[in-house]
Design a protein around this motif. Sequence first.
Motif, PDB file in Angstrom:
ATOM      1  N   GLU A 102     -21.556 -35.977 -52.932  1.00  0.00           N
ATOM      2  CA  GLU A 102     -20.205 -35.427 -52.766  1.00  0.00           C
ATOM      3  C   GLU A 102     -20.172 -34.374 -51.669  1.00  0.00           C
ATOM      4  N   LYS A 103     -21.187 -33.510 -51.630  1.00  0.00           N
ATOM      5  CA  LYS A 103     -21.256 -32.481 -50.585  1.00  0.00           C
ATOM      6  C   LYS A 103     -21.409 -33.115 -49.212  1.00  0.00           C
ATOM      7  N   LYS A 104     -22.320 -34.079 -49.111  1.00  0.00           N
ATOM      8  CA  LYS A 104     -22.549 -34.739 -47.828  1.00  0.00           C
ATOM      9  C   LYS A 104     -21.317 -35.489 -47.350  1.00  0.00           C
ATOM     10  N   THR A 105     -20.595 -36.114 -48.284  1.00  0.00           N
ATOM     11  CA  THR A 105     -19.384 -36.834 -47.935  1.00  0.00           C
ATOM     12  C   THR A 105     -18.340 -35.877 -47.371  1.00  0.00           C
ATOM     13  N   ALA A 106     -18.207 -34.710 -47.993  1.00  0.00           N
ATOM     14  CA  ALA A 106     -17.241 -33.716 -47.519  1.00  0.00           C
ATOM     15  C   ALA A 106     -17.611 -33.215 -46.121  1.00  0.00           C
ATOM     16  N   ILE A 107     -18.897 -32.985 -45.886  1.00  0.00           N
ATOM     17  CA  ILE A 107     -19.350 -32.515 -44.582  1.00  0.00           C
ATOM     18  C   ILE A 107     -19.108 -33.583 -43.515  1.00  0.00           C
ATOM     19  N   HIS A 155     -16.712 -33.413 -40.103  1.00  0.00           N
ATOM     20  CA  HIS A 155     -17.186 -33.697 -38.751  1.00  0.00           C
ATOM     21  C   HIS A 155     -16.373 -34.823 -38.108  1.00  0.00           C
ATOM     22  N   LYS A 156     -16.070 -35.841 -38.893  1.00  0.00           N
ATOM     23  CA  LYS A 156     -15.306 -36.973 -38.379  1.00  0.00           C
ATOM     24  C   LYS A 156     -13.888 -36.545 -38.002  1.00  0.00           C
ATOM     25  N   THR A 157     -13.308 -35.664 -38.807  1.00  0.00           N
ATOM     26  CA  THR A 157     -11.966 -35.169 -38.524  1.00  0.00           C
ATOM     27  C   THR A 157     -11.961 -34.351 -37.237  1.00  0.00           C
ATOM     28  N   ALA A 158     -12.969 -33.498 -37.060  1.00  0.00           N
ATOM     29  CA  ALA A 158     -13.073 -32.698 -35.837  1.00  0.00           C
ATOM     30  C   ALA A 158     -13.235 -33.602 -34.614  1.00  0.00           C
ATOM     31  N   LEU A 177     -11.209 -31.019 -21.908  1.00  0.00           N
ATOM     32  CA  LEU A 177     -11.128 -31.682 -23.210  1.00  0.00           C
ATOM     33  C   LEU A 177     -11.972 -32.953 -23.253  1.00  0.00           C
ATOM     34  N   PHE A 178     -12.137 -33.615 -22.098  1.00  0.00           N
ATOM     35  CA  PHE A 178     -13.000 -34.797 -22.048  1.00  0.00           C
ATOM     36  C   PHE A 178     -14.448 -34.408 -22.330  1.00  0.00           C
ATOM     37  N   SER A 179     -14.895 -33.313 -21.721  1.00  0.00           N
ATOM     38  CA  SER A 179     -16.281 -32.895 -21.961  1.00  0.00           C
ATOM     39  C   SER A 179     -16.486 -32.496 -23.418  1.00  0.00           C
ATOM     40  N   GLU A 180     -15.491 -31.848 -24.011  1.00  0.00           N
ATOM     41  CA  GLU A 180     -15.594 -31.477 -25.428  1.00  0.00           C
ATOM     42  C   GLU A 180     -15.621 -32.719 -26.313  1.00  0.00           C
ATOM     43  N   ALA A 181     -14.766 -33.685 -26.006  1.00  0.00           N
ATOM     44  CA  ALA A 181     -14.714 -34.903 -26.810  1.00  0.00           C
ATOM     45  C   ALA A 181     -16.017 -35.699 -26.700  1.00  0.00           C
ATOM     46  N   SER A 182     -16.556 -35.793 -25.491  1.00  0.00           N
ATOM     47  CA  SER A 182     -17.799 -36.543 -25.326  1.00  0.00           C
ATOM     48  C   SER A 182     -18.957 -35.824 -26.020  1.00  0.00           C
ATOM     49  N   LYS A 183     -18.924 -34.497 -26.016  1.00  0.00           N
ATOM     50  CA  LYS A 183     -19.950 -33.733 -26.731  1.00  0.00           C
ATOM     51  C   LYS A 183     -19.857 -33.998 -28.231  1.00  0.00           C
ATOM     52  N   LYS A 184     -18.632 -33.995 -28.754  1.00  0.00           N
ATOM     53  CA  LYS A 184     -18.437 -34.267 -30.185  1.00  0.00           C
ATOM     54  C   LYS A 184     -18.908 -35.688 -30.534  1.00  0.00           C
ATOM     55  N   LEU A 185     -18.649 -36.638 -29.646  1.00  0.00           N
ATOM     56  CA  LEU A 185     -19.103 -38.002 -29.887  1.00  0.00           C
ATOM     57  C   LEU A 185     -20.624 -38.072 -29.947  1.00  0.00           C
ATOM     58  N   ASP A 186     -21.285 -37.392 -29.012  1.00  0.00           N
ATOM     59  CA  ASP A 186     -22.747 -37.378 -29.008  1.00  0.00           C
ATOM     60  C   ASP A 186     -23.290 -36.705 -30.270  1.00  0.00           C
ATOM     61  N   GLN A 187     -22.643 -35.633 -30.696  1.00  0.00           N
ATOM     62  CA  GLN A 187     -23.068 -34.959 -31.928  1.00  0.00           C
ATOM     63  C   GLN A 187     -22.871 -35.871 -33.131  1.00  0.00           C
ATOM     64  N   GLY A 188     -21.786 -36.623 -33.128  1.00  0.00           N
ATOM     65  CA  GLY A 188     -21.534 -37.553 -34.220  1.00  0.00           C
ATOM     66  C   GLY A 188     -22.604 -38.628 -34.306  1.00  0.00           C
ATOM     67  N   VAL A 189     -23.080 -39.069 -33.155  1.00  0.00           N
ATOM     68  CA  VAL A 189     -24.167 -40.052 -33.140  1.00  0.00           C
ATOM     69  C   VAL A 189     -25.431 -39.417 -33.703  1.00  0.00           C
ATOM     70  N   GLY A 190     -25.722 -38.199 -33.279  1.00  0.00           N
ATOM     71  CA  GLY A 190     -26.922 -37.515 -33.752  1.00  0.00           C
ATOM     72  C   GLY A 190     -26.904 -37.249 -35.250  1.00  0.00           C
TER      73      GLY A 190
END
Length: 87
Positions: free
Chosen positions: A15-20, A24-27, A50-63
């Motif tokens: 449940e905790k991991k799902t919330a986290i 992250h997915k919402t951000a 905003l493109f650099s921020e979005a691409s950074k978030k995408l890379d973090q999501g992959v990680g």
Amino acid sequence: MPNIKSAKKRVKVIEKKTAINLAHKTALKTAIKKFEEAAANGDKENAKILFSEASKKLDQGVGQGIIHKNNAARKKSQLALKLAKLA
């Protein structure tokens, strides 16, 4: 409903991991929407930032294992194409 103590603990952990992961997915989605909004308005300078921020978030999501690497690569490619059309 689990009866074993370790199974009860796993339910809490999941449940905790799902919330986290959801946070992250919402951000990630918010970052993408902000870029697309700036691109739609024709704001080049803001769109680049905003493109650099979005691409950074995408890379973090992959990680973090939130999205697949090919999905992130496809989204980054689509965003880069929109950014190139602004110029």
